[in-house]
Design a protein around this motif. Structure first.
Motif, PDB file in Angstrom:
ATOM      1  N   SER A   7      44.658 -36.855  70.422  1.00  0.00           N
ATOM      2  CA  SER A   7      43.987 -37.649  71.444  1.00  0.00           C
ATOM      3  C   SER A   7      42.575 -37.931  70.965  1.00  0.00           C
ATOM      4  O   SER A   7      42.106 -37.347  69.988  1.00  0.00           O
ATOM      5  CB  SER A   7      43.951 -36.910  72.784  1.00  0.00           C
ATOM      6  N   GLY A   8      41.906 -38.852  71.660  1.00  0.00           N
ATOM      7  CA  GLY A   8      40.512 -39.126  71.367  1.00  0.00           C
ATOM      8  C   GLY A   8      40.242 -40.399  70.594  1.00  0.00           C
ATOM      9  O   GLY A   8      39.080 -40.745  70.364  1.00  0.00           O
ATOM     10  N   ARG A  19      35.374 -38.173  68.524  1.00  0.00           N
ATOM     11  CA  ARG A  19      35.933 -36.859  68.250  1.00  0.00           C
ATOM     12  C   ARG A  19      37.415 -36.876  68.589  1.00  0.00           C
ATOM     13  O   ARG A  19      37.792 -37.133  69.734  1.00  0.00           O
ATOM     14  CB  ARG A  19      35.244 -35.752  69.035  1.00  0.00           C
ATOM     15  N   LEU A  20      38.222 -36.614  67.602  1.00  0.00           N
ATOM     16  CA  LEU A  20      39.665 -36.523  67.784  1.00  0.00           C
ATOM     17  C   LEU A  20      40.047 -35.068  68.043  1.00  0.00           C
ATOM     18  O   LEU A  20      39.432 -34.143  67.500  1.00  0.00           O
ATOM     19  CB  LEU A  20      40.398 -37.032  66.553  1.00  0.00           C
ATOM     20  N   SER A  21      41.073 -34.907  68.857  1.00  0.00           N
ATOM     21  CA  SER A  21      41.616 -33.573  69.133  1.00  0.00           C
ATOM     22  C   SER A  21      43.100 -33.561  68.826  1.00  0.00           C
ATOM     23  O   SER A  21      43.778 -34.589  68.923  1.00  0.00           O
ATOM     24  CB  SER A  21      41.399 -33.196  70.602  1.00  0.00           C
ATOM     25  N   THR A  68      33.749 -33.951  60.246  1.00  0.00           N
ATOM     26  CA  THR A  68      33.820 -32.490  60.278  1.00  0.00           C
ATOM     27  C   THR A  68      35.122 -32.059  60.919  1.00  0.00           C
ATOM     28  O   THR A  68      35.419 -32.463  62.044  1.00  0.00           O
ATOM     29  CB  THR A  68      32.646 -31.888  61.059  1.00  0.00           C
ATOM     30  N   ILE A  69      35.877 -31.244  60.209  1.00  0.00           N
ATOM     31  CA  ILE A  69      37.120 -30.703  60.750  1.00  0.00           C
ATOM     32  C   ILE A  69      36.846 -29.289  61.245  1.00  0.00           C
ATOM     33  O   ILE A  69      36.090 -28.527  60.620  1.00  0.00           O
ATOM     34  CB  ILE A  69      38.248 -30.718  59.690  1.00  0.00           C
ATOM     35  N   LEU A  80      38.477 -33.334  64.869  1.00  0.00           N
ATOM     36  CA  LEU A  80      37.861 -34.098  63.802  1.00  0.00           C
ATOM     37  C   LEU A  80      36.700 -34.856  64.414  1.00  0.00           C
ATOM     38  O   LEU A  80      36.897 -35.805  65.176  1.00  0.00           O
ATOM     39  CB  LEU A  80      38.843 -35.072  63.143  1.00  0.00           C
ATOM     40  N   GLN A  81      35.494 -34.392  64.126  1.00  0.00           N
ATOM     41  CA  GLN A  81      34.290 -35.082  64.572  1.00  0.00           C
ATOM     42  C   GLN A  81      33.942 -36.130  63.535  1.00  0.00           C
ATOM     43  O   GLN A  81      33.738 -35.813  62.364  1.00  0.00           O
ATOM     44  CB  GLN A  81      33.131 -34.094  64.733  1.00  0.00           C
TER      45      GLN A  81
END
Length: 129
Positions: A7-8, A19-21, A68-69, A80-81
């Motif tokens: 998501s994200g 930011r992915l989640s 950034t992971i 994942l930022q």
């Protein structure tokens, strides 16, 4: 059976952030290696970043210093930022998890999709110029 749900994703302008989640369910993945891959339209899927069970990380050269992971304290949610986004970052982003080959992944850090068994359905990131 491990299930992964990303998501994200969304649409942002160049220079923006997302930011992915990736939430794991069905079984804990805290001892797994995990990674983010992406696939741009008309291109092959490529590795973006990976993290092992000790939270060591590796990045593709194209995202080093911008992405950034990380995983949360339970180890079952991956993030994942993404900052400084560029149009070439556009694509479908997938999270992946692997248990059996995690030691090999942690040794060679090749970020290859065939190293990972479990995959999510993806979340779309679109970066406009």
């Amino acid at each position: 059976q491990v299930q992964l749900a990303e998501s994200g994703g969304g649409s942002v302008q160049s220079g923006g952030s997302l930011r992915l989640s990736c939430a794991a369910s069905g079984s804990s993945v805290k001892t797994y290696c995990m990674a983010w891959f992406r696939q741009a339209p008309g291109k092959e899927r490529e590795g973006v970043a990976s993290i092992n069970r000790n939270t060591d990380t590796r990045y593709a050269a194209s995202v080093q210093g911008r992405f950034t992971i990380a995983r949360d304290e339970t180890g079952d949610t991956l993030y994942l930022q993404m900052t400084g986004l560029k149009p070439e970052d556009t694509g479908m982003y997938y999270c992946a998890a692997e248990e059996v080959n995690c030691e090999s992944i942690s040794t060679f850090w090749t970020l290859m999709e065939d190293e990972y068994e479990h995959w999510g359905q993806g979340t779309l990131v679109t970066v406009s110029s």
